[in-house]
Design a protein around this motif. Structure first.
Motif, PDB file in Angstrom:
ATOM      1  N   LYS A 265       1.964   6.602  -6.984  1.00 62.35           N
ATOM      2  CA  LYS A 265       0.976   7.605  -7.396  1.00 62.35           C
ATOM      3  C   LYS A 265       1.531   9.017  -7.194  1.00 62.35           C
ATOM      4  O   LYS A 265       1.363   9.887  -8.050  1.00 62.35           O
ATOM      5  CB  LYS A 265      -0.319   7.435  -6.606  1.00 62.35           C
ATOM      6  N   ALA A 266       2.176   9.250  -6.062  1.00 59.31           N
ATOM      7  CA  ALA A 266       2.747  10.570  -5.793  1.00 59.31           C
ATOM      8  C   ALA A 266       3.844  10.902  -6.803  1.00 59.31           C
ATOM      9  O   ALA A 266       3.935  12.039  -7.278  1.00 59.31           O
ATOM     10  CB  ALA A 266       3.303  10.618  -4.362  1.00 59.31           C
ATOM     11  N   THR A 267       4.653   9.909  -7.153  1.00 54.45           N
ATOM     12  CA  THR A 267       5.707  10.124  -8.143  1.00 54.45           C
ATOM     13  C   THR A 267       5.114  10.452  -9.503  1.00 54.45           C
ATOM     14  O   THR A 267       5.580  11.367 -10.194  1.00 54.45           O
ATOM     15  CB  THR A 267       6.607   8.877  -8.243  1.00 54.45           C
ATOM     16  N   ALA A 268       4.069   9.720  -9.894  1.00 60.03           N
ATOM     17  CA  ALA A 268       3.429   9.976 -11.182  1.00 60.03           C
ATOM     18  C   ALA A 268       2.813  11.379 -11.217  1.00 60.03           C
ATOM     19  O   ALA A 268       2.941  12.096 -12.217  1.00 60.03           O
ATOM     20  CB  ALA A 268       2.356   8.923 -11.454  1.00 60.03           C
ATOM     21  N   GLU A 269       2.171  11.782 -10.135  1.00 57.51           N
ATOM     22  CA  GLU A 269       1.593  13.133 -10.065  1.00 57.51           C
ATOM     23  C   GLU A 269       2.686  14.193 -10.153  1.00 57.51           C
ATOM     24  O   GLU A 269       2.531  15.203 -10.850  1.00 57.51           O
ATOM     25  CB  GLU A 269       0.797  13.295  -8.773  1.00 57.51           C
TER      26      GLU A 269
ATOM     27  N   VAL B 163       0.838  -1.202   0.000  1.00 61.39           N
ATOM     28  CA  VAL B 163       0.000   0.000   0.000  1.00 61.39           C
ATOM     29  C   VAL B 163       0.871   1.249   0.000  1.00 61.39           C
ATOM     30  O   VAL B 163       0.627   2.198  -0.750  1.00 61.39           O
ATOM     31  CB  VAL B 163      -0.969  -0.010   1.211  1.00 61.39           C
ATOM     32  N   ALA B 164       1.911   1.259   0.826  1.00 62.07           N
ATOM     33  CA  ALA B 164       2.816   2.413   0.868  1.00 62.07           C
ATOM     34  C   ALA B 164       3.516   2.594  -0.480  1.00 62.07           C
ATOM     35  O   ALA B 164       3.675   3.725  -0.956  1.00 62.07           O
ATOM     36  CB  ALA B 164       3.845   2.233   1.988  1.00 62.07           C
TER      37      ALA B 164
END
Length: 96
Positions: A51-55, A44-45
């Motif tokens: 997701k944060a990296t992609a954003e 999950v982490a």
């Protein structure tokens, strides 16, 4: 009550060995469940980090695109005075 029934059914000779075996198995099951929980939490982490990296990458690309656009506009603006000066130099002066 359960201990008394187990003592009667299993017998006093086998009960300590059975209790030890049960304790070992119970400990293994607890460790196994704990390991699975830790693995799931790590996954999950990791998903959150992906997701944060992609954003962040999308924002960076948008920022870079905007910078390229602004650089192009800045070049056009800086060329305008030169173009106007050239145009004035090419036209004959009508007013003296």
């Amino acid at each position: 009550m359960i201990v008394v029934v187990a003592l009667i059914v299993i017998g006093p000779e086998k009960l300590p060995k059975l209790a030890r075996t049960y304790g070992l198995l119970y400990g293994r099951v607890q460790r196994y469940v704990s390991d699975i929980k830790q693995d799931m939490e790590r996954e999950v982490a990791l998903d959150h980090m992906k997701k944060a990296t992609a954003e962040a990458q999308q924002k960076l690309l948008a920022f870079q695109s905007r910078m390229v656009t602004l650089e192009g506009e800045a070049e056009l603006v800086s060329e305008l005075p030169q173009q106007e000066a050239n145009a004035l130099a090419q036209t004959p002066e009508t007013v003296q």
